[in-house]
Motif scaffolding. Structure first.
Motif, PDB file in Angstrom:
ATOM      1  N   TYR A 229      26.318  32.934  52.987  1.00 42.12           N
ATOM      2  CA  TYR A 229      25.565  34.042  52.408  1.00 42.12           C
ATOM      3  C   TYR A 229      24.699  34.670  53.497  1.00 42.12           C
ATOM      4  CZ  TYR A 229      26.602  33.543  47.433  1.00 42.12           C
ATOM      5  OH  TYR A 229      27.219  33.555  46.213  1.00 42.12           O
ATOM      6  N   HIS A 230      24.827  35.982  53.639  1.00 42.93           N
ATOM      7  CA  HIS A 230      24.014  36.740  54.584  1.00 42.93           C
ATOM      8  C   HIS A 230      23.038  37.588  53.770  1.00 42.93           C
ATOM      9  CE1 HIS A 230      27.788  35.783  56.633  1.00 42.93           C
ATOM     10  NE2 HIS A 230      27.142  35.873  57.793  1.00 42.93           N
ATOM     11  N   ARG A 231      21.746  37.399  53.999  1.00 41.18           N
ATOM     12  CA  ARG A 231      20.719  38.141  53.251  1.00 41.18           C
ATOM     13  C   ARG A 231      20.408  39.434  54.003  1.00 41.18           C
ATOM     14  NH1 ARG A 231      17.233  36.795  49.127  1.00 41.18           N
ATOM     15  NH2 ARG A 231      15.210  37.865  49.059  1.00 41.18           N
ATOM     16  N   LEU A 232      20.774  40.576  53.380  1.00 42.47           N
ATOM     17  CA  LEU A 232      20.639  41.869  54.031  1.00 42.47           C
ATOM     18  C   LEU A 232      19.555  42.702  53.361  1.00 42.47           C
ATOM     19  CD1 LEU A 232      24.433  42.845  54.359  1.00 42.47           C
ATOM     20  CD2 LEU A 232      23.072  41.308  55.809  1.00 42.47           C
ATOM     21  N   ALA A 233      18.880  43.495  54.170  1.00 49.15           N
ATOM     22  CA  ALA A 233      17.825  44.374  53.660  1.00 49.15           C
ATOM     23  C   ALA A 233      18.371  45.787  53.459  1.00 49.15           C
ATOM     24  CB  ALA A 233      16.645  44.396  54.629  1.00 49.15           C
ATOM     25  N   PHE A 234      18.472  46.194  52.183  1.00 50.89           N
ATOM     26  CA  PHE A 234      18.781  47.586  51.840  1.00 50.89           C
ATOM     27  C   PHE A 234      17.444  48.296  51.626  1.00 50.89           C
ATOM     28  CE2 PHE A 234      22.828  45.795  51.387  1.00 50.89           C
ATOM     29  CZ  PHE A 234      23.799  46.750  51.113  1.00 50.89           C
ATOM     30  N   HIS A 235      17.364  49.523  51.992  1.00 49.39           N
ATOM     31  CA  HIS A 235      16.071  50.208  52.022  1.00 49.39           C
ATOM     32  C   HIS A 235      15.924  51.140  50.822  1.00 49.39           C
ATOM     33  CE1 HIS A 235      16.185  48.459  55.955  1.00 49.39           C
ATOM     34  NE2 HIS A 235      17.218  49.235  56.336  1.00 49.39           N
ATOM     35  N   GLY A 239      10.393  50.158  49.023  1.00 52.20           N
ATOM     36  CA  GLY A 239      10.500  48.916  49.782  1.00 52.20           C
ATOM     37  C   GLY A 239      11.927  48.415  49.850  1.00 52.20           C
ATOM     38  N   ASP A 240      12.114  47.371  50.584  1.00 52.64           N
ATOM     39  CA  ASP A 240      13.460  46.831  50.785  1.00 52.64           C
ATOM     40  C   ASP A 240      13.948  46.065  49.555  1.00 52.64           C
ATOM     41  OD1 ASP A 240      13.589  47.902  53.269  1.00 52.64           O
ATOM     42  OD2 ASP A 240      13.099  46.047  54.343  1.00 52.64           O
ATOM     43  N   VAL A 241      15.260  46.132  49.354  1.00 52.23           N
ATOM     44  CA  VAL A 241      15.939  45.366  48.313  1.00 52.23           C
ATOM     45  C   VAL A 241      16.897  44.418  49.032  1.00 52.23           C
ATOM     46  CG1 VAL A 241      17.508  45.461  46.344  1.00 52.23           C
ATOM     47  CG2 VAL A 241      15.811  47.267  46.682  1.00 52.23           C
ATOM     48  N   PHE A 242      16.785  43.142  48.709  1.00 53.14           N
ATOM     49  CA  PHE A 242      17.547  42.137  49.456  1.00 53.14           C
ATOM     50  C   PHE A 242      18.805  41.716  48.682  1.00 53.14           C
ATOM     51  CE2 PHE A 242      13.099  41.710  50.739  1.00 53.14           C
ATOM     52  CZ  PHE A 242      13.238  41.987  52.098  1.00 53.14           C
ATOM     53  N   ILE A 243      19.899  41.809  49.377  1.00 50.14           N
ATOM     54  CA  ILE A 243      21.199  41.492  48.794  1.00 50.14           C
ATOM     55  C   ILE A 243      21.875  40.420  49.642  1.00 50.14           C
ATOM     56  CG2 ILE A 243      23.546  42.402  48.419  1.00 50.14           C
ATOM     57  CD1 ILE A 243      22.248  45.037  47.637  1.00 50.14           C
ATOM     58  N   GLU A 365      25.888  40.495  64.452  1.00 54.44           N
ATOM     59  CA  GLU A 365      25.110  40.742  65.675  1.00 54.44           C
ATOM     60  C   GLU A 365      24.277  42.016  65.544  1.00 54.44           C
ATOM     61  OE1 GLU A 365      28.127  40.886  68.628  1.00 54.44           O
ATOM     62  OE2 GLU A 365      28.385  38.690  68.759  1.00 54.44           O
ATOM     63  N   LEU A 366      24.899  43.076  64.996  1.00 54.66           N
ATOM     64  CA  LEU A 366      24.165  44.333  64.829  1.00 54.66           C
ATOM     65  C   LEU A 366      23.018  44.186  63.833  1.00 54.66           C
ATOM     66  CD1 LEU A 366      27.175  46.844  64.685  1.00 54.66           C
ATOM     67  CD2 LEU A 366      25.558  46.530  66.576  1.00 54.66           C
ATOM     68  N   LEU A 367      23.262  43.472  62.741  1.00 55.75           N
ATOM     69  CA  LEU A 367      22.216  43.264  61.732  1.00 55.75           C
ATOM     70  C   LEU A 367      21.064  42.427  62.286  1.00 55.75           C
ATOM     71  CD1 LEU A 367      24.603  42.625  58.717  1.00 55.75           C
ATOM     72  CD2 LEU A 367      22.866  44.431  58.800  1.00 55.75           C
ATOM     73  N   THR A 368      21.416  41.487  63.124  1.00 59.15           N
ATOM     74  CA  THR A 368      20.370  40.652  63.738  1.00 59.15           C
ATOM     75  C   THR A 368      19.508  41.509  64.672  1.00 59.15           C
ATOM     76  OG1 THR A 368      21.802  38.704  63.615  1.00 59.15           O
ATOM     77  CG2 THR A 368      19.936  38.599  65.139  1.00 59.15           C
ATOM     78  N   GLU A 369      20.164  42.348  65.483  1.00 59.39           N
ATOM     79  CA  GLU A 369      19.439  43.210  66.418  1.00 59.39           C
ATOM     80  C   GLU A 369      18.524  44.193  65.690  1.00 59.39           C
ATOM     81  OE1 GLU A 369      22.383  45.128  68.758  1.00 59.39           O
ATOM     82  OE2 GLU A 369      23.133  43.286  69.687  1.00 59.39           O
ATOM     83  N   SER A 370      19.016  44.698  64.534  1.00 61.55           N
ATOM     84  CA  SER A 370      18.216  45.697  63.806  1.00 61.55           C
ATOM     85  C   SER A 370      17.134  45.061  62.940  1.00 61.55           C
ATOM     86  CB  SER A 370      19.138  46.545  62.925  1.00 61.55           C
ATOM     87  OG  SER A 370      19.669  45.762  61.863  1.00 61.55           O
ATOM     88  N   GLY A 371      17.171  43.744  62.792  1.00 63.46           N
ATOM     89  CA  GLY A 371      16.196  43.067  61.938  1.00 63.46           C
ATOM     90  C   GLY A 371      16.526  43.154  60.468  1.00 63.46           C
ATOM     91  N   GLU A 372      17.733  43.627  60.150  1.00 57.36           N
ATOM     92  CA  GLU A 372      18.102  43.781  58.741  1.00 57.36           C
ATOM     93  C   GLU A 372      18.855  42.569  58.196  1.00 57.36           C
ATOM     94  OE1 GLU A 372      18.732  48.544  58.265  1.00 57.36           O
ATOM     95  OE2 GLU A 372      19.933  47.525  59.816  1.00 57.36           O
ATOM     96  N   ILE A 374      18.133  38.950  57.229  1.00 56.15           N
ATOM     97  CA  ILE A 374      16.919  38.180  56.949  1.00 56.15           C
ATOM     98  C   ILE A 374      17.249  36.687  56.985  1.00 56.15           C
ATOM     99  CG2 ILE A 374      14.996  37.885  55.368  1.00 56.15           C
ATOM    100  CD1 ILE A 374      15.425  40.763  56.513  1.00 56.15           C
ATOM    101  N   GLY A 375      16.679  35.975  57.943  1.00 54.98           N
ATOM    102  CA  GLY A 375      16.928  34.541  58.062  1.00 54.98           C
ATOM    103  C   GLY A 375      18.320  34.251  58.583  1.00 54.98           C
ATOM    104  N   ASP A 376      18.648  32.977  58.599  1.00 49.36           N
ATOM    105  CA  ASP A 376      19.972  32.562  59.057  1.00 49.36           C
ATOM    106  C   ASP A 376      20.955  32.558  57.896  1.00 49.36           C
ATOM    107  OD1 ASP A 376      19.084  32.120  61.667  1.00 49.36           O
ATOM    108  OD2 ASP A 376      18.424  30.074  61.178  1.00 49.36           O
ATOM    109  N   PRO A 377      22.225  32.820  58.184  1.00 54.05           N
ATOM    110  CA  PRO A 377      23.238  32.715  57.126  1.00 54.05           C
ATOM    111  C   PRO A 377      23.245  31.319  56.518  1.00 54.05           C
ATOM    112  CG  PRO A 377      24.146  33.829  59.050  1.00 54.05           C
ATOM    113  CD  PRO A 377      22.815  33.273  59.474  1.00 54.05           C
ATOM    114  N   LYS A 378      23.460  31.227  55.189  1.00 52.19           N
ATOM    115  CA  LYS A 378      23.478  29.950  54.474  1.00 52.19           C
ATOM    116  C   LYS A 378      24.926  29.535  54.210  1.00 52.19           C
ATOM    117  CE  LYS A 378      20.968  31.472  51.093  1.00 52.19           C
ATOM    118  NZ  LYS A 378      20.178  31.544  49.822  1.00 52.19           N
TER     119      LYS A 378
END
Length: 859
Positions: A229-235, A239-243, A365-372, A374-378
């Protein structure tokens, strides 16, 4: 009749009697009798499963086909005209894959035909070869290689089936890729089109990227795969919505985010939009009841398409399509139009042309660089859809395909199919639930087109307009009289080949049909639905569909569906469903698990009768364990077959008196017991319980050999008066005749051999035994049962004294109830003879026993 050998043996019987049955036409279908039958119940037709002719048979085939053969042999002996054909299912992906590996080739339809083509490799599996190393050949060359290899496989399969003793009529053989089968399949499809049951549609399709072909729901299987599971920040606006998603590589295909309508956390967001990470696309926040509040963060992204649920959301919420995966499983080169920012297009360029695996790595890698991110993949383990014969997870792509209505979208048709299932006699009955679960779980219509080469061509062409554009909604169909056709090489009526692909001309459909589109017509193909209507009317609906439980959802369902559509009736009256073969650890045998046992060596080592006995010992629907290192049931079966030979030789060694009456009560008692066995075995066969029929017959047989034969052998040799000797031999021969016929469906070679020693003709066309032929006077106490119990006691007395069973007994006391003692007195002469007893006294007791034995001297 044949001479009784000095030393009867099982070895060589398969060849001897196999050749005899073939030359005599023992199992030939009597067409005249079928057509002239005044009662349909005089015919028994079997919709035999056509095995896939690609590779080798395994022990599971022997198991289930023996079940069918036992039924066929029983029905034949009851006097019915049995229609028992055999087919070869030789089209489809298994054959193509085997041809690719066997010959080292792959099909390229763009190439011209090469006459006298010689493949670069021949033999073995060659599974390690890569597609790039395989020589490309034309479609026609490839099909020729498919036909060549399947014909060789079919010869090997037939040899094994003959050795096993299948009583099929080898003159009633068909191939699912033969001209008659292609014609029947194409004709049935045309009738589906005429009735509005077949249609084409551009729709999301489950797609195997290795085989480059669509896959139907019935061909799916779930396999547990590692994921994360990758926790992504949608804007969002506030505020952000996490999916949380397992497929970040599909972020560019996101068309919405969805939550359950009752989820209070997201109700304020419904009707608004959020912006996707990396690509910056505004997507709506929507509500749907399939969203799971307790899964991930409770809100999910909808992509076109990540899984089946995405398809449902896309269809029901009327969302746009934003496809990014191509038929080869790689990311499409052009970014979706919805990605408009330079940053978004630059990010998409980094994944364009990549495999989904590489695209996922890049996106993370791109999501990690952009900060979007959130945390490490589970890490998780989750079920992923695979084509049952594939090696890579399925994707969902939008394609134009042909479909046949199957109740997945039509509640009325679904109800008809469920009702039809209730009208079928299921053996065992609990298998009906599997059919009903499948029908109730259908999520869409049957996708029948396949992007492969070796199969039945879809018989359609499409008009090309004056601008050279193919008009897929302008379908050209052939007349039934023109079938079979191959639109890739045949021109439709009213056109010639020069107009192919030209403005104002036509293009031919290059797809083939799902193999089940042909296999679902096995009753029609075998019985001559289109080519021999008189025969078809006599045989259809068939009496029996025998098959494995794993193809209820495919073969049984599809055959029933096509019959309901074409004939408005069930295709058969009964279904006989065999269980699985499992290894000693109770795991299902399958090629993918590497625990499959091939039957050839088993048949060579133990014999066909022994192997058939093992199969027939299992009831329909029951799984059977098989340990190749310790095949206990096969050894028991071999012992039984050998005992039948030896017992028959022993019985036939006594001199018989023609027309002798059976007068001794011991003999009559035995025959009364055998009459009950006949009644029970017949009832078991009639209820499709061959295992109980075998168990009942075998139990009596061992009592017959161990007790009755021992008890009367001295009298049969002439130890008493002539009437007693004649009675014993007549009873022995009658019992032998009945027992051989009872065993004939299961151990056909040993029974045919022994039958030939004292009868003309084949036991397999002889009359099934009836209680009437065993009718004897008297109904009193069971003399044989009492005598058998006493004999056990007499033998034990000698064993306890540690003397030979040949040791005479001066006197002995037999005990029992008054009724038991009365029965023992009727068997006294036989007990004295077999036990070498001079004097017997009787004493009343609760049960039968032998006591106070005074032993004599062994002369």
């Amino acid at each position: 009749m044949t001479a009784i050998p000095d030393k009867p043996a099982l070895e060589g019987l398969e060849t001897k009697w196999g050749e005899s049955w073939q030359s005599a036409g023992t199992y030939a279908f009597d067409r005249t009798a079928a057509l002239e039958a005044s009662d349909r119940s005089a015919i028994y037709s079997i919709d035999t499963p056509p095995p896939t002719a690609s590779g080798s048979l395994h022990i599971g085939h022997v198991f289930s086909y023996t079940h069918t053969d036992v039924i066929a042999r029983y029905q034949r002996m009851t006097g019915k005209t049995v229609f028992y054909p055999i087919g070869w299912d030789d089209n489809g992906l298994p054959t193509e894959r085997r041809v690719q590996n066997y010959y080292g080739v792959r099909c390229d339809p763009s190439l011209p035909y090469t006459p006298d083509f010689t493949p670069p490799y021949e033999g073995g599996d060659n599974k390690s070869s890569k597609a790039a190393d395989q020589v490309p050949v034309s479609r026609r060359n490839f099909i020729e290689l498919c036909e060549r290899l399947t014909e060789e496989d079919e010869k090997q399969f037939e040899a094994l089936w003959r050795k096993l003793g299948l009583s099929v009529d080898w003159a009633q053989t068909y191939r699912t890729i033969g001209p008659e089968s292609i014609r029947a399949s194409q004709l049935a499809f045309l009738k589906n089109v005429e009735r509005g049951e077949a249609y084409q549609d551009w729709a999301p399709t489950l797609w195997d990227v290795t085989f480059r072909s669509a896959v139907a729901q019935a061909e799916l299987e779930d396999r547990d795969q590692p994921g994360a599971y990758h926790r992504l920040a949608f804007h969002g606006p506030d505020g952000d919505v996490f999916i949380e998603t397992t497929r970040p590589e599909l972020l560019a295909a996101c068309v919405a985010v969805v939550a359950h309508p009752d989820d209070e956390r997201f109700k304020p967001l419904f009707g608004t939009t959020v912006r996707t990470p990396i690509f910056g696309v505004e997507v709506p926040v929507v509500a749907h009841h399939l969203a799971q509040p307790d899964k991930g963060s409770g809100i999910a992204m909808v992509c076109t398409f990540g899984d089946i649920t995405d398809v449902t959301w896309w269809r029901e919420l009327q969302l746009p399509t934003r496809a990014i995966i191509g038929f080869d499983g790689r990311i499409l080169p052009d970014a979706p139009e919805a990605i408009t920012t330079d940053a978004g297009r630059e990010a998409y360029a980094k994944i364009a042309g990549a495999t989904v695996f590489t695209a996922k790595k890049t996106l993370v890698e791109l999501l990690t660089e952009s900060g979007e991110l959130i945390g490490d993949p589970k890490p998780i383990q989750h079920p992923v859809k695979f084509f049952e014969k594939g090696d890579r997870p399925l994707e969902i792509v939008s394609t134009r395909q042909w479909y046949v209505k199957n109740g997945g979208k039509d509640g009325g048709l679904r109800a008809r199919l469920l009702e039809a299932g209730k009208g079928l006699d299921w053996n065992p009955d609990f298998m009906r639930v599997r059919y009903e679960n499948w029908v109730n779980g259908l999520a869409g219509d049957w996708l029948i087109s396949r992007q492969r080469f070796f199969g039945v061509p879809l018989p359609v062409w499409y008009r090309v307009d004056e601008n050279g554009e193919t008009q897929f909604d302008q379908v050209v169909l052939p007349e039934a009289s023109a079938l079979p056709v191959d639109p890739s090489s045949d021109a439709p009526a009213g056109f010639d080949e020069s107009q192919r692909g030209q403005a104002g001309g036509f293009v031919g459909e290059v797809d083939i049909m799902d193999t089940w589109m042909t296999s679902s017509l096995t009753p029609q193909i075998a019985a001559g639905w289109d080519r021999d209507p008189e025969l078809f009317e006599a045989l259809f609906p068939f009496d029996l569909r025998p098959q494995g439980q794993d193809i209820i959802r495919t073969w049984l369902f599809s055959t029933l569906l096509r019959s309901i559509q074409q004939h408005d009736t069930l295709p058969w009256h009964h279904a006989a469903i065999s269980g699985f073969i499992v290894d000693p650890d109770r795991k299902k045998m399958s090629k993918s698990k590497g625990n499959v046992v091939t039957p050839a060596a088993i048949l060579d080592q133990h014999g066909s009768d022994a192997t058939r006995y093992w199969a027939a010992s299992s009831r329909l629907g029951a799984d059977a364990a098989f340990d190749v290192n310790n095949p206990t049931q096969i050894k028991i079966g071999r012992r039984l077959a050998i005992k039948v030979l030896n017992a028959a030789k022993f019985v036939l060694g006594f001199e018989a008196t023609p027309g002798a009456e059976i007068t001794a009560e011991v003999d009559r008692s035995m025959l009364r017991g055998l009459a009950k066995v006949v009644a029970d075995a017949t009832a078991a066969f009639d209820s499709y319980d061959h295992a109980r029929a075998l168990e009942t017959s075998e139990s009596f047989f061992w009592t017959f050999c161990d007790d009755y034969l021992e008890l009367v052998k001295e009298r049969a040799h002439g130890a008493g008066d002539a009437a007693g000797q004649a009675s014993a031999v007549a009873a022995l021969r009658l019992a032998l005749s009945v027992l051989i016929r009872l065993f004939a469906p299961v151990i056909p070679f040993a029974t045919e051999e022994t039958w030939s020693w004292f009868n003309e003709g084949s036991v397999h066309t002889a009359t099934w035994p009836t209680t009437a032929e065993l009718a004897v006077a008297g109904e009193g106490p069971s003399v044989l049962a009492a005598a058998s119990a006493a004999l056990v006691g007499i033998r034990r007395a000698k064993t306890d004294a540690k003397v030979s069973q040949k040791t005479p007994i001066v006197s002995i006391t037999l005990t029992g109830t008054e009724e038991q003692l009365a029965a023992l007195r009727l068997a006294e002469d036989d007990l004295k003879a077999v036990g070498r007893i001079s004097a017997v006294t009787y004493a009343v007791a609760d049960d039968i026993s032998a006591r106070d034995a005074e032993l004599g001297d062994l002369a």
